[in-house]
Design a protein around this motif. Structure first.
Motif, mmCIF file in Angstrom:
data_model
loop_
_atom_site.group_PDB
_atom_site.id
_atom_site.type_symbol
_atom_site.label_atom_id
_atom_site.label_comp_id
_atom_site.label_asym_id
_atom_site.label_seq_id
_atom_site.Cartn_x
_atom_site.Cartn_y
_atom_site.Cartn_z
ATOM 1 N N HIS A 1 -12.096 8.054 5.694
ATOM 2 C CA HIS A 1 -12.063 6.821 6.494
ATOM 3 C C HIS A 1 -10.618 6.398 6.719
ATOM 4 O O HIS A 1 -10.213 5.266 6.454
ATOM 5 C CB HIS A 1 -12.851 5.705 5.814
ATOM 6 N N TYR A 2 -9.823 7.327 7.249
ATOM 7 C CA TYR A 2 -8.377 7.107 7.339
ATOM 8 C C TYR A 2 -8.015 5.930 8.239
ATOM 9 O O TYR A 2 -7.031 5.241 7.992
ATOM 10 C CB TYR A 2 -7.691 8.389 7.838
ATOM 11 N N GLY B 1 3.719 2.316 0.309
ATOM 12 C CA GLY B 1 3.701 3.735 -0.010
ATOM 13 C C GLY B 1 2.507 4.442 0.605
ATOM 14 O O GLY B 1 2.618 5.582 1.076
ATOM 15 N N TRP B 2 1.363 3.768 0.613
ATOM 16 C CA TRP B 2 0.160 4.332 1.243
ATOM 17 C C TRP B 2 0.309 4.314 2.763
ATOM 18 O O TRP B 2 0.107 5.334 3.437
ATOM 19 C CB TRP B 2 -1.065 3.517 0.820
ATOM 20 N N ALA B 3 0.679 3.151 3.312
ATOM 21 C CA ALA B 3 0.736 2.996 4.770
ATOM 22 C C ALA B 3 1.810 3.866 5.407
ATOM 23 O O ALA B 3 1.621 4.400 6.499
ATOM 24 C CB ALA B 3 0.981 1.526 5.119
ATOM 25 N N GLN B 4 2.939 4.023 4.723
ATOM 26 C CA GLN B 4 4.053 4.792 5.285
ATOM 27 C C GLN B 4 3.655 6.231 5.565
ATOM 28 O O GLN B 4 3.815 6.743 6.676
ATOM 29 C CB GLN B 4 5.233 4.745 4.317
ATOM 30 N N TYR B 5 3.132 6.902 4.548
ATOM 31 C CA TYR B 5 2.830 8.324 4.704
ATOM 32 C C TYR B 5 1.572 8.547 5.535
ATOM 33 O O TYR B 5 1.460 9.555 6.246
ATOM 34 C CB TYR B 5 2.722 8.984 3.333
ATOM 35 N N LEU B 6 0.650 7.610 5.494
ATOM 36 C CA LEU B 6 -0.530 7.743 6.342
ATOM 37 C C LEU B 6 -0.163 7.542 7.807
ATOM 38 O O LEU B 6 -0.734 8.197 8.692
ATOM 39 C CB LEU B 6 -1.601 6.741 5.914
ATOM 40 N N SER B 7 0.800 6.672 8.087
ATOM 41 C CA SER B 7 1.232 6.465 9.474
ATOM 42 C C SER B 7 1.871 7.728 10.035
ATOM 43 O O SER B 7 1.705 8.040 11.221
ATOM 44 C CB SER B 7 2.213 5.291 9.558
ATOM 45 N N VAL B 8 2.591 8.470 9.205
ATOM 46 C CA VAL B 8 3.177 9.740 9.651
ATOM 47 C C VAL B 8 2.063 10.739 9.965
ATOM 48 O O VAL B 8 2.135 11.481 10.951
ATOM 49 C CB VAL B 8 4.135 10.301 8.585
ATOM 50 N N ALA B 9 1.023 10.748 9.128
ATOM 51 C CA ALA B 9 -0.104 11.646 9.383
ATOM 52 C C ALA B 9 -0.782 11.311 10.713
ATOM 53 O O ALA B 9 -1.134 12.213 11.490
ATOM 54 C CB ALA B 9 -1.111 11.546 8.236
ATOM 55 N N ALA C 1 2.157 5.949 -2.823
ATOM 56 C CA ALA C 1 2.112 7.293 -2.255
ATOM 57 C C ALA C 1 1.213 8.212 -3.081
ATOM 58 O O ALA C 1 0.454 9.024 -2.526
ATOM 59 C CB ALA C 1 3.520 7.868 -2.174
ATOM 60 N N MET C 2 1.283 8.076 -4.406
ATOM 61 C CA MET C 2 0.433 8.893 -5.271
ATOM 62 C C MET C 2 -1.040 8.537 -5.107
ATOM 63 O O MET C 2 -1.918 9.407 -5.188
ATOM 64 C CB MET C 2 0.863 8.730 -6.730
ATOM 65 N N LEU C 3 -1.325 7.262 -4.887
ATOM 66 C CA LEU C 3 -2.713 6.869 -4.646
ATOM 67 C C LEU C 3 -3.250 7.538 -3.385
ATOM 68 O O LEU C 3 -4.396 7.999 -3.357
ATOM 69 C CB LEU C 3 -2.811 5.348 -4.504
ATOM 70 N N LEU C 4 -2.427 7.598 -2.344
ATOM 71 C CA LEU C 4 -2.845 8.275 -1.116
ATOM 72 C C LEU C 4 -3.067 9.757 -1.362
ATOM 73 O O LEU C 4 -4.057 10.336 -0.889
ATOM 74 C CB LEU C 4 -1.788 8.072 -0.027
ATOM 75 N N ILE C 5 -2.159 10.377 -2.107
ATOM 76 C CA ILE C 5 -2.282 11.809 -2.399
ATOM 77 C C ILE C 5 -3.558 12.101 -3.190
ATOM 78 O O ILE C 5 -4.287 13.056 -2.901
ATOM 79 C CB ILE C 5 -1.049 12.305 -3.173
ATOM 80 N N CYS C 6 -3.832 11.254 -4.182
ATOM 81 C CA CYS C 6 -4.962 11.520 -5.094
ATOM 82 C C CYS C 6 -6.308 11.103 -4.512
ATOM 83 O O CYS C 6 -7.322 11.765 -4.755
ATOM 84 C CB CYS C 6 -4.735 10.786 -6.414
ATOM 85 N N PHE C 7 -6.314 10.010 -3.746
ATOM 86 C CA PHE C 7 -7.599 9.454 -3.332
ATOM 87 C C PHE C 7 -7.806 9.411 -1.818
ATOM 88 O O PHE C 7 -8.896 9.069 -1.364
ATOM 89 C CB PHE C 7 -7.766 8.031 -3.897
#
Length: 292
Positions: A91-92, A133-141, A79-85
């Motif tokens: 290219h979501y 952690g990356w896929a979960q929060y990006l899927s919500v977006a 999740a932090m990697l998604l937030i930071c990068f």
């Protein structure tokens, strides 16, 4: 007719799901629904693996707590990697399906769990949850940004429904698969393990009946020695290794459907900007509101 009337709500919901042939919301909704299944899948597989394979009376409480960390740390790290990068890479659409493929791959690799490869499986659990952690929060977006900003509230609520419904369904499915696979395999292997360690047929039959009842019932069986107990204990662990494998592999079918839906999602790069589409009535920009 009130805003809570089903005749009002139903067309709105159906319209959202049907927007752009389902690519605006339906595909992201399914992605958000299924991705949570991997979280609950690991939370069925990993704690079972730790309890059956790695915890012994000699293990300290601190080490026991440390074994619970890999998946949790991986989730936060992803999740932090998604937030930071995330905004740097953009290219979501690409990062959605790449992160999903990572969840699918490392989740499937959990099928390799055995009583003797602790380090490897801990690494797999960490990697699976990092991608999750990356896929979960990006899927919500994707679920929320797939529709117009005027409809932001309803997709947000439905995204929450997808996450909790997917989790509940996953837990029921995975627990059932694991319990059935383990009991069937243990019943098929216990007798052979006991007999190969020196037990006669009657003792092996008695062990099969007494094992679910606990150590007290096993101790009452005549002719049981340490060698037989060790063989039966090993068969018990390997029956769980088989059940863990079946459970982990069962997640691939859900993951495959989710990966297809990732490809069907609309790209949200154009919507992740500083443009505001919705303003508050009491805001300085209230005059920009299209609908009052």
């Amino acid at each position: 007719m009130s805003t809570s009337d089903p005749k009002v709500i139903a067309p709105l919901v159906v319209g959202i799901f049907g927007s752009h042939n389902g690519r605006d919301f339906t595909a992201p909704f399914i992605v958000a629904f299924i991705v949570t299944m991997f979280y609950y899948g690991l939370n069925v597989i990993y704690p079972t693996m730790v309890n059956i394979f790695y915890l012994t009376p000699e293990i300290s409480r601190g080490y026991e707590l440390a074994l619970s960390l890999p998946g949790n740390i991986g989730l936060v790290f992803g999740a932090m990697l998604l937030i930071c990068f995330g905004d740097v890479l953009r290219h979501y659409w690409w990062t959605l399906w790449i992160s999903w493929a990572g969840v699918l791959f490392w989740g499937g690799m959990m099928a390799m769990a055995t009583p003797s490869n602790k380090g490897l499986i801990i690494a797999f659990a960490f990697l699976e949850q990092t991608f999750f952690g990356w896929a979960q929060y990006l899927s919500v977006a994707f679920t929320q940004l797939g529709v117009h900003q005027h409809d932001l509230g309803m997709p947000g609520g439905l995204a929450g429904v997808a996450r909790y419904a997917g989790g509940s369904l996953a837990q029921a499915i995975y627990v059932s698969i694991m319990a059935n696979a383990q009991s069937a395999r243990f019943a098929a292997t216990l007798r052979g393990a006991a007999i190969s360690a020196g037990a006669d047929d009657a003792t092996a039959t008695a062990l099969l009946a007494a094992f679910p009842l606990g150590s007290a019932a096993i101790a009452d069986i005549p002719g049981v020695n340490e060698e037989i107990l060790a063989a039966v204990g090993s068969a018990f662990q390997w029956s769980y290794a088989h059940a863990l494998k079946i459970t982990a592999l069962s997640s691939l079918s859900f993951g495959g459907l989710g990966l297809i839906c990732c490809f069907l999602c609309e790209n949200i790069d154009g919507k992740t900007n500083q443009t505001t589409n919705v303003f508050l009535e009491n805001d300085v920009n209230a005059d920009k509101i299209e609908f009052h």
